[in-house]
Scaffold this motif. Structure first.
Motif, PDB file in Angstrom:
ATOM      1  N   PHE A   1       0.827  -1.199   0.000  1.00  0.00           N
ATOM      2  CA  PHE A   1       0.000   0.000   0.000  1.00  0.00           C
ATOM      3  C   PHE A   1       0.866   1.256   0.000  1.00  0.00           C
ATOM      4  O   PHE A   1       0.416   2.328  -0.374  1.00  0.00           O
ATOM      5  CB  PHE A   1      -0.931   0.012   1.207  1.00  0.00           C
ATOM      6  N   LEU A   2       2.113   1.099   0.437  1.00  0.00           N
ATOM      7  CA  LEU A   2       3.055   2.209   0.417  1.00  0.00           C
ATOM      8  C   LEU A   2       4.041   2.081  -0.742  1.00  0.00           C
ATOM      9  O   LEU A   2       4.178   2.986  -1.556  1.00  0.00           O
ATOM     10  CB  LEU A   2       3.819   2.280   1.746  1.00  0.00           C
ATOM     11  N   SER A   3       4.725   0.938  -0.784  1.00  0.00           N
ATOM     12  CA  SER A   3       5.753   0.753  -1.805  1.00  0.00           C
ATOM     13  C   SER A   3       6.272  -0.675  -1.760  1.00  0.00           C
ATOM     14  O   SER A   3       6.229  -1.332  -0.714  1.00  0.00           O
ATOM     15  CB  SER A   3       6.919   1.713  -1.560  1.00  0.00           C
ATOM     16  N   GLU A   4       6.783  -1.143  -2.894  1.00  0.00           N
ATOM     17  CA  GLU A   4       7.447  -2.448  -2.901  1.00  0.00           C
ATOM     18  C   GLU A   4       8.793  -2.391  -2.176  1.00  0.00           C
ATOM     19  O   GLU A   4       9.370  -3.427  -1.845  1.00  0.00           O
ATOM     20  CB  GLU A   4       7.646  -2.943  -4.331  1.00  0.00           C
ATOM     21  N   ASN A   5       9.291  -1.188  -1.928  1.00  0.00           N
ATOM     22  CA  ASN A   5      10.519  -0.989  -1.169  1.00  0.00           C
ATOM     23  C   ASN A   5      10.206  -1.134   0.320  1.00  0.00           C
ATOM     24  O   ASN A   5       9.515  -0.283   0.897  1.00  0.00           O
ATOM     25  CB  ASN A   5      11.098   0.399  -1.455  1.00  0.00           C
TER      26      ASN A   5
END
Length: 271
Positions: free
Chosen positions: A183-187
């Motif tokens: 939901f934020l980032s694949e990082n």
């Protein structure tokens, strides 16, 4: 004491337990288990937000959650409906749901004018504003980085708070979920930056809710740890939430969190 939302996914493709509770009897049994383990709320979903999930129709989503809602509401169980579709949200409220958990932060297309009338009729209604870099289910290709994620979340929360208050919803009825994992980032470091700076978010949005249970960022940081092997790392992360006095936590494994909370509180008793 933290309020725990026990996750009950009635879906085919949730990343952790997809397909396990599609049968209403199985879903009800799992709901009872979560309650017996110490859940304060059942967080019920009929639409997976998994990055690889498919969108089901509104009719199918409601068909999945309705038997569970109608079973537990008469028993006095508090139900949180995890849905971003206004029509499903409306049906849920009419069936006795008193918390809406929206992964779009109530930005999904659709008429939400009914909120104003329902908040007058049901003043106990709670609205969980979740931040996400996309409009519905989790997606790749986020533009968020560790350096900007907190400011982006703050701006998003302020905007959604303003709009919901303008609809007659009191600020005390709003909870804030910064979103985690995809939901934020694949990082994964983007999610860890949020965890590192929880105090910044709490200053402005004290009614924080977090759900880190079995999330991708916990597995990815450890070399693609399979979902089934993320219980210990989940608990480590949830202990961090307890340390930071996060008032609301969503989790799959209620028993482990309740046990850990008791031990944690005993260890901190004289501090």
């Amino acid at each position: 004491m933290v309020e725990i939302f026990g996750i009950l996914n009635i879906t085919k493709d949730s990343f952790s337990d997809g397909g396990k509770f599609l049968n209403p009897d199985d879903a009800i049994n799992q709901g009872n288990k979560l309650l017996q383990e110490g859940a304060d709320w059942l967080d019920v979903s009929g639409q997976s937000s998994n990055i690889n999930a498919n969108l089901v129709s509104e009719e199918e989503e409601w068909k999945r959650v309705e038997p569970v809602i109608r079973y537990f509401v008469p028993k006095g169980v508090r139900i949180s409906l995890d849905s971003f579709r206004p029509e499903v949200q409306r049906k849920g409220i009419e069936a006795g749901v008193r918390c809406l958990n929206d992964i779009t932060g109530f930005t999904y297309d659709g008429d939400r004018s009914f909120f104003s009338s329902y908040i007058k009729k049901y003043p106990e209604l709670i609205f969980i504003i979740m931040h996400s870099h996309n409009k519905n289910i989790a997606k790749f290709k986020s533009d968020l980085s560790p350096e900007i994620v907190i400011k982006k979340i703050q701006v998003f929360f302020r905007d959604r708070r303003s709009e919901l208050i303008s609809m007659g919803i009191p600020e005390t009825a709003l909870l804030y979920d910064p979103g985690m994992g995809f939901f934020l980032s694949e990082n994964p470091m983007v999610s860890f930056r949020v965890l590192q700076e929880l105090e910044i978010l709490k200053l402005e949005f004290p009614q924080l809710m977090l759900g880190v249970s079995r999330k991708s960022f916990l597995g990815n940081i450890l070399g693609n740890l399979p979902t089934a092997d993320r219980e210990f790392v989940t608990l480590a992360c949830e202990l961090h939430l307890l340390k930071n006095k996060i008032p609301f936590i969503r989790t799959h494994n209620v028993l482990k969190l309740r046990q850990a909370e008791k031990i944690w509180n005993l260890c901190q008793a004289n501090e």
